[in-house]
Write a protein that holds these residues in place. Structure first.
Motif, short mmCIF file in Angstrom:
data_model
loop_
_atom_site.label_atom_id
_atom_site.label_comp_id
_atom_site.label_asym_id
_atom_site.label_seq_id
_atom_site.Cartn_x
_atom_site.Cartn_y
_atom_site.Cartn_z
N ARG A 27 -16.40 -59.55 -6.32
CA ARG A 27 -16.02 -60.75 -5.55
C ARG A 27 -16.72 -60.77 -4.20
O ARG A 27 -17.18 -61.81 -3.75
CB ARG A 27 -14.50 -60.82 -5.38
N GLN A 30 -18.62 -74.70 -3.91
CA GLN A 30 -17.32 -74.08 -3.64
C GLN A 30 -17.45 -72.58 -3.49
O GLN A 30 -18.35 -71.97 -4.03
CB GLN A 30 -16.34 -74.40 -4.77
N ASP A 71 -14.13 -67.98 -6.73
CA ASP A 71 -12.79 -67.43 -6.95
C ASP A 71 -12.88 -66.06 -7.60
O ASP A 71 -12.06 -65.19 -7.35
CB ASP A 71 -11.96 -68.34 -7.85
#
Length: 158
Positions: free
Chosen positions: A67, A87, A90
């Motif tokens: 991540r 974006q 996630d």
């Protein structure tokens, strides 16, 4: 070793807009197209055994690192004026594409073609492999992701 790759591919190949580049002639072989789908009981054993041996903490640490790498890719690509990075990631994938110069259809088509060319150029080096997809609006995007332990924070410093 596989004697007849074409027969294996015909037996196990999948389709979907998110699988565009996978399996293209001359590309990096994708083992998912050369073996049975792993959605049966054995998949649970594949997840359980490493977790049992290494513990949940090792998996959390690896996911956290992936991540962090995806966020690093997002932040780096966000600084490139020609790219759209819609974006924050996630999970361990960051999406990006060339943005159209204006709102015209021609500009959108040029941006789509530029995105396809960039994806092909990056993948041709075979140092990393990015997957391409088409969004629900039929807009090509590339996904940068960190699928293996070989992609580490140390490798981004090279």
């Amino acid at each position: 070793m596989v004697r007849d790759t074409a027969a294996l591919r015909a037996a196990h190949d999948g389709t979907g807009s998110y699988l565009q580049e996978m399996g293209a002639e001359g590309s990096v072989p994708d083992s998912a197209h050369l073996r049975p789908e792993l959605t049966h009981e054995i998949r649970g054993l594949r997840a359980w055994l490493p977790m049992y041996l290494h513990g949940v903490g090792a998996f959390r640490k690896a996911l956290d690192e992936k991540r962090d790498l995806a966020e690093h890719v997002h932040d780096t690509l966000s600084g490139v004026a020609e790219l759209e990075v819609p974006q924050r990631p996630d999970l361990s994938a960051a999406i990006f594409r060339f943005g159209p110069a204006d709102g015209s259809r021609a500009a959108a088509e040029r941006a789509d073609e530029a995105s396809r060319c960039l994806l092909q150029r990056i993948n041709s080096h075979r140092r990393i492999v990015l997957s391409g997809t088409v969004s629900t609006t039929a807009t090509p995007c590339a996904s940068a992701w960190s699928p293996t332990a070989l992609t580490t924070a140390a490798s981004r410093r090279r």
